[in-house]
Scaffold this motif. Structure first.
Motif, short mmCIF file in Angstrom:
data_model
loop_
_atom_site.label_atom_id
_atom_site.label_comp_id
_atom_site.label_asym_id
_atom_site.label_seq_id
_atom_site.Cartn_x
_atom_site.Cartn_y
_atom_site.Cartn_z
N PRO A 198 0.82 -1.23 0.00
CA PRO A 198 0.00 0.00 0.00
C PRO A 198 0.85 1.27 0.00
O PRO A 198 0.53 2.23 -0.72
CB PRO A 198 -0.83 -0.13 1.28
CG PRO A 198 -0.90 -1.60 1.54
CD PRO A 198 0.42 -2.13 1.10
N GLU A 199 1.92 1.28 0.78
CA GLU A 199 2.78 2.47 0.82
C GLU A 199 3.47 2.69 -0.54
O GLU A 199 3.58 3.82 -1.02
CB GLU A 199 3.83 2.33 1.91
CG GLU A 199 3.28 2.38 3.33
CD GLU A 199 2.69 1.06 3.78
OE1 GLU A 199 2.71 0.11 2.98
OE2 GLU A 199 2.23 0.97 4.94
N ILE A 200 3.91 1.59 -1.15
CA ILE A 200 4.57 1.71 -2.46
C ILE A 200 3.59 2.22 -3.50
O ILE A 200 3.93 3.07 -4.35
CB ILE A 200 5.15 0.35 -2.89
CG1 ILE A 200 6.22 -0.11 -1.90
CG2 ILE A 200 5.73 0.43 -4.29
CD1 ILE A 200 7.42 0.79 -1.83
N LEU A 201 2.36 1.74 -3.48
CA LEU A 201 1.36 2.20 -4.43
C LEU A 201 1.06 3.69 -4.22
O LEU A 201 0.85 4.43 -5.19
CB LEU A 201 0.08 1.38 -4.29
CG LEU A 201 0.16 -0.08 -4.78
CD1 LEU A 201 -1.12 -0.82 -4.45
CD2 LEU A 201 0.43 -0.13 -6.28
N GLU A 202 1.06 4.13 -2.97
CA GLU A 202 0.87 5.56 -2.70
C GLU A 202 2.00 6.37 -3.29
O GLU A 202 1.78 7.43 -3.89
CB GLU A 202 0.77 5.79 -1.19
CG GLU A 202 -0.56 5.43 -0.57
CD GLU A 202 -1.66 6.41 -0.95
OE1 GLU A 202 -1.34 7.55 -1.33
OE2 GLU A 202 -2.84 6.04 -0.86
N ARG A 203 3.23 5.91 -3.13
CA ARG A 203 4.37 6.64 -3.69
C ARG A 203 4.32 6.64 -5.22
O ARG A 203 4.61 7.65 -5.87
CB ARG A 203 5.68 6.00 -3.21
CG ARG A 203 5.93 6.16 -1.73
CD ARG A 203 7.11 5.32 -1.28
NE ARG A 203 7.22 5.27 0.17
CZ ARG A 203 7.91 4.36 0.84
NH1 ARG A 203 8.57 3.42 0.17
NH2 ARG A 203 7.96 4.39 2.15
N LEU A 204 3.95 5.49 -5.79
CA LEU A 204 3.83 5.43 -7.24
C LEU A 204 2.75 6.38 -7.75
O LEU A 204 2.96 7.07 -8.75
CB LEU A 204 3.49 3.99 -7.66
CG LEU A 204 4.64 3.10 -8.13
CD1 LEU A 204 4.13 1.70 -8.39
CD2 LEU A 204 5.31 3.67 -9.36
N ALA A 205 1.63 6.40 -7.07
CA ALA A 205 0.55 7.31 -7.49
C ALA A 205 1.00 8.75 -7.40
O ALA A 205 0.74 9.55 -8.31
CB ALA A 205 -0.69 7.07 -6.61
N GLY A 206 1.71 9.10 -6.32
CA GLY A 206 2.22 10.47 -6.20
C GLY A 206 3.22 10.81 -7.29
O GLY A 206 3.20 11.92 -7.85
N LEU A 207 4.09 9.85 -7.62
CA LEU A 207 5.08 10.07 -8.67
C LEU A 207 4.40 10.30 -10.01
O LEU A 207 4.73 11.25 -10.75
CB LEU A 207 6.03 8.88 -8.73
CG LEU A 207 7.00 8.84 -9.91
CD1 LEU A 207 7.99 10.00 -9.82
CD2 LEU A 207 7.74 7.51 -9.96
#
Length: 408
Positions: A149-158
């Motif tokens: 979930p944290e990685i997906l959040e970072r990916l979405a932000g990127l």
């Protein structure tokens, strides 16, 4: 091998839908039972089901894929829904909510892969044109570390930040491009439609026309009589340039030349450096090794000169060098990025410093484009005004000459 569509219930009581390949329905039921799924309904997949793909609105049989906007929206939805729902259910929800058929089909295939027991990164790998390598690598790192979930959040932000930068660039270029096209259209209309009718009045004068008038008349005759040849020439030149730039050698020379241009070079350099710093920062923050992050970041850099410099950085770090030293030796990255990378390495916070460098470079990009475009717009207007004044003067000079002769 035949395919069977099934509806089943998992041990938690949730409904599962999908397809399974098996020699017979009994083998399909046995395979589903081995996955601890209770089969509610099993039916052969329709023979003409694959033909539906031909109805997709993609010309010339091109394989559909998720574009940048679809990928950004998909990542944000998955990052949000996966926090409250199982992964397979989140994917099914996104597929049902999608309004475009090809997006729904791609997400459904990813959900089927997860349902078959694959990791999400492996399911995404079945759609390589929609999910780039760096995307899949970050998802794999999130699954391995248990922090998906944290990685997906970072990916979405990127991806959202990259989409924001693309939007700013397109909006900044829209007005000058439209203004230039309008200027070209006005000048073409004057040269083709107005000038020939006006100069007809001077054909029986018996006096030599001024040089400026003769020059404008010559250009007007060329445009009026050979406009189709000029269009063909421009089209052939554009097609040849595109074909040439698709080859690695000429494209590298062109990209390196672009970096050396006084203003455009700085714009390209800062934009690509900000994109690379942002992507690399997100990967390092996601616990990806630096060399792996650089290798995957290399594929996101479009400028061939910067891409080769990134490849040399990977080799330098693999040989024991530092990131800041490799950036400095490349000679094509902004000094700020080199300084921030050195500070991050010495402080042990490389991801944070790269993110700050990306923030600063993006702000510099915004300020530079605003300043450059504020100068470009009046320049276009001035150039158009000079051309129009030249045409008007070419028409007025013979009239003034005639008045002088009559008065004399």
């Amino acid at each position: 091998m035949p395919e069977f569509a099934y509806v089943a219930v998992d041990p938690r009581g949730r409904e599962r839908r999908g397809t399974v390949s098996a020699p017979s329905d009994a083998d399909a039921k046995a395979g589903l039972a081995a996955r601890k799924l209770f089969v509610v309904r099993l039916m052969p997949q329709a023979v003409d089901a694959p033909r539906r793909s031909f109805a997709l609105p993609f010309p010339l049989g091109r394989t559909p894929r998720l574009n940048a906007r679809h990928l950004t929206l998909f990542t944000r939805q998955l990052a949000t829904i996966s926090q409250v729902s199982p992964l397979e259910e989140a994917l099914r929800t996104i597929a049902r909510q999608s309004e475009q058929h090809h997006v729904r089909a791609i997400v459904t295939r990813v959900a089927d892969g997860v349902l078959e027991g694959r990791r999400l990164a492996d399911a995404l790998a079945r759609e390589p044109r929609s999910f780039p390598p760096f995307y899949r690598a970050m998802v794999s790192a999130g699954e391995s570390s248990g922090a998906l979930p944290e990685i997906l959040e970072r990916l979405a932000g990127l991806l959202e930040r990259q989409a924001e930068m693309r939007g700013k660039l397109l909006s900044a270029l829209a007005y000058p491009v439209v203004l230039t096209l309008v200027a070209i259209g006005v000048v073409a209309a004057l040269m083709i439609g107005v000038v020939p009718r006006v100069v007809e009045q001077f054909q029986d004068v018996g006096q030599q026309l001024p040089f400026l008038t003769r020059l404008v008349i010559g250009i007007s005759d060329l445009l009026a009589g050979w406009w189709w040849a000029l269009l063909l020439l421009v089209g052939a030149g554009a097609a040849g340039a595109v074909h040439l730039l698709r080859q690695e050698g000429p494209r590298f020379v062109f990209d390196r030349w672009c970096l050396r241009l006084p203003l455009v070079g700085r714009l390209i350099r800062d934009l690509h450096a900000a994109r690379m710093a942002r992507t690399l920062s997100t990967m390092i923050e996601s616990r990806l090794p630096l060399i792996e992050g650089l290798r995957l970041t290399e594929g996101t850099v479009h400028n061939r000169a910067l891409r080769r410099a990134t490849a040399r950085i990977v080799e330098s770090i693999r040989g024991g060098g530092s990131l800041s030293g490799a950036l400095a030796r490349a000679g094509v990255f902004p000094p700020l990025l080199v300084y921030m990378a050195a500070s991050g390495e010495s402080a042990g916070r490389l991801d944070v410093m790269l993110a700050r460098a990306a923030d600063y470079l993006e702000r510099e990009f915004d300020n530079f484009t605003a300043t450059a475009l504020s100068l470009l717009e009046p320049m276009i207007i001035v150039v158009m005004g000079v051309i129009v004044v030249t045409i008007v003067l070419a028409i007025l000079l013979p009239i003034l000459q005639l008045q002088t002769l009559i008065g004399g």
